[in-house]
Design a protein around this motif. Structure first.
Motif, short mmCIF file in Angstrom:
data_model
loop_
_atom_site.label_atom_id
_atom_site.label_comp_id
_atom_site.label_asym_id
_atom_site.label_seq_id
_atom_site.Cartn_x
_atom_site.Cartn_y
_atom_site.Cartn_z
N LEU A 155 0.83 -1.21 0.00
CA LEU A 155 0.00 0.00 0.00
C LEU A 155 0.86 1.26 0.00
O LEU A 155 0.48 2.27 -0.60
N ALA A 156 2.01 1.22 0.68
CA ALA A 156 2.89 2.38 0.68
C ALA A 156 3.44 2.65 -0.71
O ALA A 156 3.64 3.81 -1.10
N ILE A 157 3.68 1.59 -1.49
CA ILE A 157 4.20 1.76 -2.85
C ILE A 157 3.07 2.13 -3.81
O ILE A 157 3.20 3.05 -4.62
N ALA A 158 1.96 1.42 -3.73
CA ALA A 158 0.86 1.66 -4.67
C ALA A 158 0.13 2.97 -4.38
O ALA A 158 -0.36 3.62 -5.31
N PHE A 159 0.04 3.37 -3.13
CA PHE A 159 -0.69 4.59 -2.77
C PHE A 159 0.26 5.55 -2.05
O PHE A 159 0.99 6.29 -2.66
N GLU A 160 0.24 5.52 -0.71
CA GLU A 160 1.16 6.33 0.09
C GLU A 160 1.15 5.79 1.51
O GLU A 160 0.31 4.95 1.88
N TRP A 161 2.11 6.26 2.33
CA TRP A 161 2.28 5.68 3.66
C TRP A 161 1.08 5.95 4.56
O TRP A 161 0.78 5.15 5.44
N ARG A 162 0.36 7.05 4.35
CA ARG A 162 -0.80 7.34 5.19
C ARG A 162 -1.91 6.33 4.95
O ARG A 162 -2.57 5.90 5.90
N MET A 163 -2.11 5.95 3.70
CA MET A 163 -3.11 4.93 3.40
C MET A 163 -2.67 3.57 3.92
O MET A 163 -3.50 2.78 4.39
N ALA A 164 -1.37 3.29 3.86
CA ALA A 164 -0.86 2.02 4.40
C ALA A 164 -1.08 1.96 5.91
O ALA A 164 -1.50 0.92 6.45
N LEU A 165 -0.83 3.07 6.59
CA LEU A 165 -1.04 3.11 8.04
C LEU A 165 -2.51 2.96 8.39
O LEU A 165 -2.88 2.23 9.32
N TYR A 203 -10.54 -9.97 2.58
CA TYR A 203 -11.79 -9.29 2.22
C TYR A 203 -11.77 -7.83 2.71
O TYR A 203 -12.17 -6.92 1.99
N SER A 204 -11.34 -7.62 3.95
CA SER A 204 -11.29 -6.28 4.50
C SER A 204 -10.35 -5.40 3.69
O SER A 204 -10.65 -4.23 3.40
N LEU A 205 -9.20 -5.94 3.33
CA LEU A 205 -8.23 -5.17 2.55
C LEU A 205 -8.78 -4.84 1.16
O LEU A 205 -8.53 -3.75 0.62
N TYR A 206 -9.54 -5.75 0.59
CA TYR A 206 -10.12 -5.51 -0.74
C TYR A 206 -11.06 -4.31 -0.71
O TYR A 206 -10.97 -3.41 -1.55
N ASP A 207 -11.97 -4.27 0.26
CA ASP A 207 -12.90 -3.15 0.36
C ASP A 207 -12.15 -1.84 0.59
O ASP A 207 -12.52 -0.79 0.03
N THR A 208 -11.10 -1.88 1.42
CA THR A 208 -10.34 -0.66 1.70
C THR A 208 -9.62 -0.16 0.46
O THR A 208 -9.61 1.05 0.18
N VAL A 209 -9.01 -1.07 -0.29
CA VAL A 209 -8.25 -0.67 -1.48
C VAL A 209 -9.18 -0.09 -2.55
O VAL A 209 -8.80 0.83 -3.28
N VAL A 210 -10.41 -0.60 -2.65
CA VAL A 210 -11.36 -0.06 -3.62
C VAL A 210 -11.63 1.42 -3.34
O VAL A 210 -11.62 2.26 -4.24
#
Length: 366
Positions: A155-165, A203-210
């Motif tokens: 998530l830090a690579i694909a988006f940013e560290w705030r979204m990863a956190l 499943y939880s990660l999938y909804d969040t990434v969407v």
């Protein structure tokens, strides 16, 4: 188009919506309350670890007329430990007794044979050593830790560290609630429970990434405009994917609910409870955290940036100016010419000086 589909389209276009981000303190409070309850359950009651984690013996009997309740009493009297008994499809019984060694297992087997009125050689005994259970538990924690680290890196690579956190906080939130429910309900924790936990994290990660993907697309060049703040766009991202998240969660919960309430409850297949409960609670908690926790938390973190603070000031100043102009504007409704265009609510009145002098000779030629 169905009502839900129509609502989803209107949410996606931004015609309607609910301000999730503005009410984030309410969701944070609810999550903190549920998490504290789960932690108290873990602290006070603890987890009912299965035989695979703490070692013991599993006795499988031939077909018998002895009831499950009576067999539990026989097994507890013979071993001195609580026993878990399940009825098999063959008519036999599966008796689990935790915390017994090899010598004690043989004695329990002989006692059960007398109580159940079957031959001792007809009872099959399988021993599970405590060291093997410790290895299983250690591998489960290692797998969970590796999963978390890989999620944060991706998530830090694909988006940013705030979204990863934010995603990491949401995942820990889901795990804590699910394990706390296990402690409060008292269901046995087995390797199937661990599999269920890892599944619901996906499943939880999938909804969040969407939601994060929609947020990433809508915040490109955000600081070059003065119409929306980051929180406004984050809220619009949640609303635009809300119906999709609800549909995905409901479709996933229906078969899991069948396993838990029909298979494990109505039909009495207790072996389904370990994995079905973790899936049911985890899926519901994952959908909640992706909507009410992860994205509002990202908005909180982003709004602390100097650029986003400056953007919010510009947006708020522009909105205040527009509100002041709307309050001071008084539309002209009298002495309108017969052929004039009807006034539109909110439209600025054009000065009359533009039409002044029409049809009057000015004495000058252009």
């Amino acid at each position: 188009m169905s009502k839900l589909g129509n609502l989803g389209a209107r949410l996606h276009r931004g015609e309607v919506g609910y301000d999730f981000v503005a009410n984030r303190k309410i969701w944070y409070g609810i999550s903190i309350l549920i998490t504290i309850t789960a932690i108290l359950g873990l602290t006070v009651r603890g987890l009912n670890m299965g035989i695979e984690f703490q070692g013991g013996a599993i006795f499988t009997t031939p077909k018998t007329s002895v009831s499950v309740t009576q067999a539990e009493t026989y097994a507890q009297d013979a071993s001195g430990h609580p026993a878990v008994v399940q009825k098999l499809g063959t008519g036999g019984l599966r008796i689990q007794v935790a915390g017994v060694d090899t010598d004690k297992a043989d004695q329990i087997k002989d006692t059960l044979a007398k109580d159940l009125n079957v031959g001792s050689e007809q009872i099959n005994a399988d021993l599970v050593g405590p060291s093997w259970g410790e290895q299983i538990a250690s591998k489960a924690w290692q797998g969970l830790a590796i999963f978390m680290v890989l999620v944060v890196i991706y998530l830090a690579i694909a988006f940013e560290w705030r979204m990863a956190l934010a995603a990491l906080v949401a995942l820990i939130h889901d795990i804590t609630i699910t394990t706390g429910i296990y402690a409060l309900v008292g269901f046995e924790v087995t390797p199937g429970t661990v599999i269920g936990l890892l599944t619901i994290l996906g499943y939880s990660l999938y909804d969040t990434v969407v939601v994060f993907d929609s947020l990433k697309e809508q915040t490109k060049d955000l600081t070059k405009q003065t119409r929306w703040t980051y929180s406004d766009v984050a809220n619009r991202s949640i609303n635009s994917t809300l119906v999709r998240s609800i549909n995905t969660t409901v479709v996933a919960l229906l078969p899991v609910a069948g396993l838990l309430f029909i298979g494990g409850g109505f039909l009495g297949a207790g072996t389904l409870n370990d994995i079905s409960l973790s899936l049911f609670v985890g899926l519901a908690a994952g959908a909640y955290s992706s909507i009410f926790i992860a994205t509002p938390l990202v908005a909180d973190l982003k709004e602390r940036e100097p650029q986003m603070k400056a953007l919010r000031k510009r947006v708020m100043a522009k909105r205040a100016q527009a509100a002041a102009e709307d309050e001071t504007y008084e539309p002209q409704i009298a002495d309108e010419p017969q052929d004039a265009t009807p006034a539109v609510v909110g439209q600025r009145h054009q000065p009359a000086s533009r039409g002044r002098g029409r049809g009057r000779p000015s004495g000058k030629r252009r």
